[in-house]
Design an enzyme around this catalytic site. Structure first.
Site, PDB file in Angstrom:
ATOM      1  NE  ARG C  31      11.361  10.210  13.009  1.00  0.00           N
ATOM      2  CZ  ARG C  31      11.182  10.753  11.835  1.00  0.00           C
ATOM      3  NH1 ARG C  31       9.997  11.160  11.467  1.00  0.00           N
ATOM      4  NH2 ARG C  31      12.201  10.898  11.009  1.00  0.00           N
ATOM      5  NE  ARG C  51       8.203 -10.754   9.568  1.00  0.00           N
ATOM      6  CZ  ARG C  51       9.022 -11.207   8.623  1.00  0.00           C
ATOM      7  NH1 ARG C  51      10.254 -10.763   8.558  1.00  0.00           N
ATOM      8  NH2 ARG C  51       8.631 -12.082   7.754  1.00  0.00           N
ATOM      9  CB  ALA C  52       2.782  -5.217   7.796  1.00  0.00           C
ATOM     10  CD  GLN C  53       9.236  -2.262   4.783  1.00  0.00           C
ATOM     11  OE1 GLN C  53       9.821  -2.875   5.661  1.00  0.00           O
ATOM     12  NE2 GLN C  53       9.832  -1.889   3.665  1.00  0.00           N
ATOM     13  CG  ASN C  55       4.323 -10.799   3.792  1.00  0.00           C
ATOM     14  OD1 ASN C  55       3.637 -10.580   2.806  1.00  0.00           O
ATOM     15  ND2 ASN C  55       4.532 -12.018   4.257  1.00  0.00           N
ATOM     16  CE1 TYR C  59       3.982 -13.979  -1.748  1.00  0.00           C
ATOM     17  CE2 TYR C  59       4.685 -13.124   0.376  1.00  0.00           C
ATOM     18  CZ  TYR C  59       4.239 -14.172  -0.402  1.00  0.00           C
ATOM     19  OH  TYR C  59       4.063 -15.412   0.146  1.00  0.00           O
ATOM     20  CG  PHE C  94       0.933  -1.856   5.692  1.00  0.00           C
ATOM     21  CD1 PHE C  94       2.241  -2.322   5.719  1.00  0.00           C
ATOM     22  CD2 PHE C  94       0.631  -0.694   6.386  1.00  0.00           C
ATOM     23  CE1 PHE C  94       3.222  -1.647   6.416  1.00  0.00           C
ATOM     24  CE2 PHE C  94       1.615  -0.017   7.092  1.00  0.00           C
ATOM     25  CZ  PHE C  94       2.905  -0.494   7.100  1.00  0.00           C
ATOM     26  N   GLY C  96      -4.462  -4.011   8.132  1.00  0.00           N
ATOM     27  CA  GLY C  96      -5.010  -5.075   8.972  1.00  0.00           C
ATOM     28  C   GLY C  96      -3.963  -5.657   9.906  1.00  0.00           C
ATOM     29  NE  ARG C 104      -0.010 -12.874   8.931  1.00  0.00           N
ATOM     30  CZ  ARG C 104      -0.383 -13.816   9.795  1.00  0.00           C
ATOM     31  NH1 ARG C 104      -1.207 -13.529  10.774  1.00  0.00           N
ATOM     32  NH2 ARG C 104       0.068 -15.047   9.651  1.00  0.00           N
TER      33      ARG C 104
END
Lengths: 140, 140, 140
Positions: C31, C51-53, C55, C59, C94, C96, C104
């Site tokens: 949003r 991309r954080a989510q 990754n 894992y 996340f 970071g 990260r």
């Protein structure tokens, strides 16, 4: 005993079959819209199918986790019934998203609702066992 | 008893190690082809490694689900043997895809074949328990 | 008995809630940066959250696998404690990564360290059961 988890196993297997169906739909869409691996971008009609599958795949481990937690710590039958509803909502989500971005929204809310309900059942069941075992308190 | 699931545990751990290996290969490919996170697009040589890892990752939860279902509801040793074959096919898939898009195809069919076989074993085992428990019918 | 796995269940549920939190952050970022599905590319500030989510999601099945393997084959309390540390490191990863690609890295090393430690615990526990059952050797 195996019959204490057999409904969870059956719903899990149903979920695996559904994920396999979604994966085959992506392969079909790759052919239809001529998008060869490793590419993942193409016309919006392809990208919606692709993203629908990715989204279902991302949530699948979360779904399995709460299916088994709620089934083991709360009640197998209730968890399995919620699981079937979730898989139905996922099917509606996939076909809705395939038609239009808008079409994914209603089933997405149903998916989220069922998932939160299973999270609540799991939390209740786990807290009950934690309280009974570590504090010797029966919260029922 | 733990020895009823220890082979499934061993194959699961092997699978985790394989996934860790794939993830490390992507990190190496990011360095080699100079593709810094959060970017995921780059030269085809990078994108094939990246997509190979994503594909293996997508199937990993499905694989674990049918490994444990077939091991618990059908037969641990058979499930574990299929699991080792699957992980071998995944390794071939990853290295094949890294070389060329074409190279992923043969191992992909082996992967799919093993997965469908494990789905069939799981379905058979689950149906057997369902029939025995709810209909008191022995389907063997 | 349920109390032999209730801590693993609690950490699993915590992990599911964390993943739900990450997913909601992606929706918020979509949003804020005006990136509508099925698009996944946009300004770097969006792509880092996305991309954080992804990754963390990739894992999550590996984490659950070693959480339960180390908890069942080695020691529940130790596994659960490692699991909480892992989820804390994931939160740091996340947030970071959301700030900068550089941010990260430190939590990523902590994540990897905890995961390898849980892999080692699982391997030790599984080998112990394998040796005891198939070779009748106690490796302790």
């Amino acid at each position: 005993m195996l019959h204490d988890i057999v409904l969870l196993g059956a719903v899990t297997l149903l979920g695996v079959l559904e994920q396999a169906f979604f994966a085959l739909q992506v392969i079909a869409a790759r052919r239809k819209y001529n998008v060869s691996p490793p590419n993942t971008s193409g016309p919006p009609d392809f990208e919606r199918v692709f993203r629908a599958q990715v989204n279902c795949t991302e949530y699948f481990p979360l779904f399995l986790a709460v299916l088994w937690l709620s089934g083991i710590f709360f009640h197998q039958g209730t968890a399995a019934a919620c699981g079937v509803l979730y898989l139905y909502a996922r099917y509606r989500y996939f076909t809705g998203y395939r038609s239009s971005s808008q079409g994914r929204l209603a089933p997405m809310y149903l998916n989220a609702g069922v998932l939160w309900f299973m999270i609540a059942l799991s939390a209740f069941g786990i807290l009950q066992v934690l309280f009974a075992h570590y504090l010797e308190v029966n919260i029922l």
